[in-house]
Each structure stands twice: as C-alpha cells, then as structure tokens.
Design an enzyme around this catalytic site. Sequence first.
Site, PDB file in Angstrom:
ATOM      1  N   LYS A  10     102.445  14.710  22.177  1.00  0.00           N
ATOM      2  CA  LYS A  10     100.845  15.181  21.919  1.00  0.00           C
ATOM      3  C   LYS A  10     101.008  17.079  22.485  1.00  0.00           C
ATOM      4  O   LYS A  10     102.112  17.302  22.649  1.00  0.00           O
ATOM      5  CB  LYS A  10      99.925  14.447  22.649  1.00  0.00           C
ATOM      6  CG  LYS A  10     100.738  15.521  23.867  1.00  0.00           C
ATOM      7  CD  LYS A  10     100.134  16.117  25.441  1.00  0.00           C
ATOM      8  CE  LYS A  10     101.535  17.034  26.131  1.00  0.00           C
ATOM      9  NZ  LYS A  10     100.575  17.740  26.740  1.00  0.00           N
ATOM     10  N   PRO A  95     111.184  15.818  21.743  1.00  0.00           N
ATOM     11  CA  PRO A  95     112.563  16.544  22.950  1.00  0.00           C
ATOM     12  C   PRO A  95     111.665  15.941  24.319  1.00  0.00           C
ATOM     13  O   PRO A  95     110.134  16.226  24.655  1.00  0.00           O
ATOM     14  CB  PRO A  95     112.570  18.253  22.769  1.00  0.00           C
ATOM     15  CG  PRO A  95     111.991  18.056  20.630  1.00  0.00           C
ATOM     16  CD  PRO A  95     111.157  16.577  20.630  1.00  0.00           C
ATOM     17  N   ALA A  98     109.683  18.677  28.058  1.00  0.00           N
ATOM     18  CA  ALA A  98     109.291  20.146  26.915  1.00  0.00           C
ATOM     19  C   ALA A  98     107.392  19.776  26.370  1.00  0.00           C
ATOM     20  O   ALA A  98     107.326  21.145  26.032  1.00  0.00           O
ATOM     21  CB  ALA A  98     109.236  19.608  25.743  1.00  0.00           C
ATOM     22  N   GLY A  99     107.134  19.256  28.276  1.00  0.00           N
ATOM     23  CA  GLY A  99     105.641  19.728  27.425  1.00  0.00           C
ATOM     24  C   GLY A  99     104.713  18.517  26.272  1.00  0.00           C
ATOM     25  O   GLY A  99     103.400  18.637  25.552  1.00  0.00           O
ATOM     26  N   LEU A 100     105.505  17.720  25.757  1.00  0.00           N
ATOM     27  CA  LEU A 100     105.612  16.964  24.400  1.00  0.00           C
ATOM     28  C   LEU A 100     104.815  15.965  24.797  1.00  0.00           C
ATOM     29  O   LEU A 100     104.531  14.632  24.103  1.00  0.00           O
ATOM     30  CB  LEU A 100     105.959  16.971  23.109  1.00  0.00           C
ATOM     31  CG  LEU A 100     106.321  18.720  22.860  1.00  0.00           C
ATOM     32  CD1 LEU A 100     107.701  18.228  21.707  1.00  0.00           C
ATOM     33  CD2 LEU A 100     105.125  19.099  21.984  1.00  0.00           C
ATOM     34  N   SER A 104     105.995   9.773  29.113  1.00  0.00           N
ATOM     35  CA  SER A 104     104.343   9.406  28.829  1.00  0.00           C
ATOM     36  C   SER A 104     104.110   8.718  27.902  1.00  0.00           C
ATOM     37  O   SER A 104     103.434   7.029  28.345  1.00  0.00           O
ATOM     38  CB  SER A 104     103.439  10.754  29.608  1.00  0.00           C
ATOM     39  OG  SER A 104     103.786  10.926  30.498  1.00  0.00           O
ATOM     40  N   ASP A 137      99.128  12.385  31.420  1.00  0.00           N
ATOM     41  CA  ASP A 137      98.996  12.225  30.538  1.00  0.00           C
ATOM     42  C   ASP A 137      99.516  10.962  29.207  1.00  0.00           C
ATOM     43  O   ASP A 137      98.887  10.731  28.566  1.00  0.00           O
ATOM     44  CB  ASP A 137      99.792  13.088  29.874  1.00  0.00           C
ATOM     45  CG  ASP A 137     100.246  14.459  29.422  1.00  0.00           C
ATOM     46  OD1 ASP A 137      98.869  14.416  29.989  1.00  0.00           O
ATOM     47  OD2 ASP A 137     100.829  15.149  29.878  1.00  0.00           O
TER      48      ASP A 137
HETATM   49  P1  ATP Z   1     104.426  15.820  29.876  1.00  0.00           P
HETATM   50  O1  ATP Z   1     104.216  16.380  29.027  1.00  0.00           O
HETATM   51  O2  ATP Z   1     103.803  14.709  30.363  1.00  0.00           O
HETATM   52  O3  ATP Z   1     104.599  17.352  31.582  1.00  0.00           O
HETATM   53  P2  ATP Z   1     107.305  16.592  29.358  1.00  0.00           P
HETATM   54  O4  ATP Z   1     107.013  16.754  28.294  1.00  0.00           O
HETATM   55  O5  ATP Z   1     106.798  17.614  29.992  1.00  0.00           O
HETATM   56  O6  ATP Z   1     105.915  15.139  29.773  1.00  0.00           O
HETATM   57  P3  ATP Z   1     108.692  14.201  29.546  1.00  0.00           P
HETATM   58  O7  ATP Z   1     108.952  14.279  28.317  1.00  0.00           O
HETATM   59  O8  ATP Z   1     107.957  12.996  29.644  1.00  0.00           O
HETATM   60  O9  ATP Z   1     108.262  15.701  29.803  1.00  0.00           O
HETATM   61  O10 ATP Z   1     110.081  14.442  30.673  1.00  0.00           O
HETATM   62  C1  ATP Z   1     110.399  14.995  31.684  1.00  0.00           C
HETATM   63  C2  ATP Z   1     110.720  13.994  32.663  1.00  0.00           C
HETATM   64  O11 ATP Z   1     111.257  12.913  33.265  1.00  0.00           O
HETATM   65  C3  ATP Z   1     112.227  14.489  32.686  1.00  0.00           C
HETATM   66  O12 ATP Z   1     112.647  15.562  33.349  1.00  0.00           O
HETATM   67  C4  ATP Z   1     112.788  12.940  32.215  1.00  0.00           C
HETATM   68  O13 ATP Z   1     114.371  13.260  32.714  1.00  0.00           O
HETATM   69  C5  ATP Z   1     112.163  12.718  32.992  1.00  0.00           C
HETATM   70  N1  ATP Z   1     112.152  10.876  32.488  1.00  0.00           N
HETATM   71  C6  ATP Z   1     111.719   9.194  32.105  1.00  0.00           C
HETATM   72  N2  ATP Z   1     111.957   8.526  32.061  1.00  0.00           N
HETATM   73  C7  ATP Z   1     111.480   9.366  30.910  1.00  0.00           C
HETATM   74  C8  ATP Z   1     111.495   9.300  29.806  1.00  0.00           C
HETATM   75  N3  ATP Z   1     110.748   8.019  28.637  1.00  0.00           N
HETATM   76  N4  ATP Z   1     111.513   9.789  28.565  1.00  0.00           N
HETATM   77  C9  ATP Z   1     111.512  11.249  28.787  1.00  0.00           C
HETATM   78  N5  ATP Z   1     111.851  11.488  30.098  1.00  0.00           N
HETATM   79  C10 ATP Z   1     112.075  10.802  31.055  1.00  0.00           C
END
Ligand code: ATP
Length: 290
Positions: A10, A95, A98-100, A104, A137
């Site tokens: 997202k 990625p 990443a905030g994507l 979730s 999310d």
């Molecule tokens: P959001 O936008 O929801 O904050 P995000 O994109 O910033 O998510 P994620 O990719 O969800 O971040 O990853 C955040 C952290 O969670 C990473 O440091 C990773 O090690 C851990 N993590 C645990 N399970 C997963 C997974 N299935 N996929 C990705 N990262 C995961």
Amino acid sequence: MVVKVKAYAKINLMLDIVNRRNDGYHDLFMIMQSVGVYDTVTVTENKSKSISISCNIDSIPLDSRNIAYKAAEAFFAATKKKNKGINIDIVKRIPHAAGLAGGSADGAAVIIALNKIYKTNLSDDELCRIGVKIGADVPFCLTGGTLLAQGIGDVLNKVKPLRRCYIVLAKPDFDVNTGYAYKQFDTCGKTHTPDKLGMLCAMQSRDLDAICAKMENVFEQFIEVPNRINIKEVIKNNGAKGFCMSGSGPTVFGIFDDKEKAQKAAAELKDFAKDIVICTPVNKGCKIYE
Ligand code: ATP
C-alpha cells in the site's frame, strides 16, 4: 489443503496523526491505496501442530517475530480452532521496513488463507478485529483498494478508486522503525496539519491533479530520510503530478499519468534509491490465486 495468496503493498496518499490516545496508540487519518507490487504467501496444511515459516529474504525473521506468524496465532486464538500444523511460505517482492506495509500484507494474507482452510467463514468485520491486534495496517490489507482508515487503522470507509496512473516507489538504502517514528511524533508533535477535507473532496471527484496537490504525510515533518530531497527532485523533474512519503518511510512515491515519464524517473532514481518499483493502483489488498 494449500492456499496461495497475493498480498499487495500500500501507499498512503495522506497520513495524518490526529492525536496520541491515553492507551498509547494514535488516532490516524489515512487515505490508503493498494498498489500492484505483491508478496506471494502460500499456506500449506501439515500435521506438525506448529507454525513454520520459509522466506526468500534472509533478513526476515522466521519465528514468532514474523507478522505472518503472529497473524496465524491471532487467528487460532480468536476462532478457538486447534492448529493442526501449517507452513507459511513467503516470496517477498515488497521492499521491507519501507512504509509499504509488506509485513502487514503477509499477515492479512495468512488470515484470509486460514479462513478458507478452516472453513470459518469470518465476516470482513471479524477478520478486521483479528487483524488490528497485529498491526494498524492489517485491517486495510485485508480489504484494500482505496480506503479512508481512521481510529487506529481499524475504522475503514470506502472512497472512490484512484484513476489509472503509474506510481514509482523509491526506497533509499535506509530502514525506519515504525515504533521510533511514533515516539518522534510524541516528542516533537506536528507543525502543519494536512487538508483532510480538501483531500476527501479531491478523492470524491477523482481529480488526480487535486489529489496530488493535497498529498501530505506528517511523518515527513519529524523523520529524516537520506536522499528524500533528491528523490523528490528527480520525480518532479520527470513530470510527476505529485509525490509524497509513504507510511513512516523511507519510501517516497511519485504519481505519473504517463508510463514513459515514470520509466525515465525510475531509471534516474538509481543513484538515490536501493529499491525502485513501477506499479499501478489495484482494487484489492489480498487475492487468492485461482
Ligand atoms: P508499515 O507500513 O506497516 O509500517 P513497513 O513497510 O514499514 O510496514 P514491514 O515491511 O512490515 O515494514 O517490516 C517491518 C519490520 O517487521 C521489518 O524490520 C521486519 O524485520 C519485520 N517483519 C516481520 N515479519 C515480516 C514480514 N512478513 N515481512 C516483512 N517484514 C517483517
């Protein structure tokens, strides 16, 4: 039984932190859009009575720290179903950190797969109540498309779908910890509040120029990201309609109405970003493979 799910990333077209609640959570206002980059999550039944995880990326935890693992645990706790044993295989293309919402999305995919495997027929609301226990999310990822998310991310309302466009995602070689990002908000507060009503009107009229003009993410006010300015400059110079950071960062995205402009921007972003993806909006958060 084997269930294979596409778990889409997202972006946040708008992200405002409305306030910090007494329970430590934050009330949010997010206009969220699913985009066509996805992880493939395959849930396979076995007889191990436990949850195991495999993943193509070494840095992703394979134990109870994985969001997919937490989602499975939350599903079994909420439905009181006995875990006969599952393996969750994750092919990551989103990625991470990443905030994507990559993690979730994987969590949402597991809940949807288990709902099918265990024939629990949970309603969207029931799925959402399980999802929100894992992360803000996850409720969005269970539904996806174009939604307004409020509360802690669990109050979802449909808004009109984004018109077809090309979205360039650029993640610099830098990770943002979401918990740290919210602590920064608690310490620093915000100096400018996004025009939420203006954004809702723009969404309602499906006016891409107006939407792009209103895009704003309050995390940009207190989370520093290396190369963010350079990335925005490249995106702007290549004719994007708008650009913004997604989630707590560091990914910056640009919205283009022209595929060639998006491709040119993506090529030029290589100096400033580690992960670069061109995608389009999609109307779902998760999709079971036929
Ligand atoms: P959001 O936008 O929801 O904050 P995000 O994109 O910033 O998510 P994620 O990719 O969800 O971040 O990853 C955040 C952290 O969670 C990473 O440091 C990773 O090690 C851990 N993590 C645990 N399970 C997963 C997974 N299935 N996929 C990705 N990262 C995961």
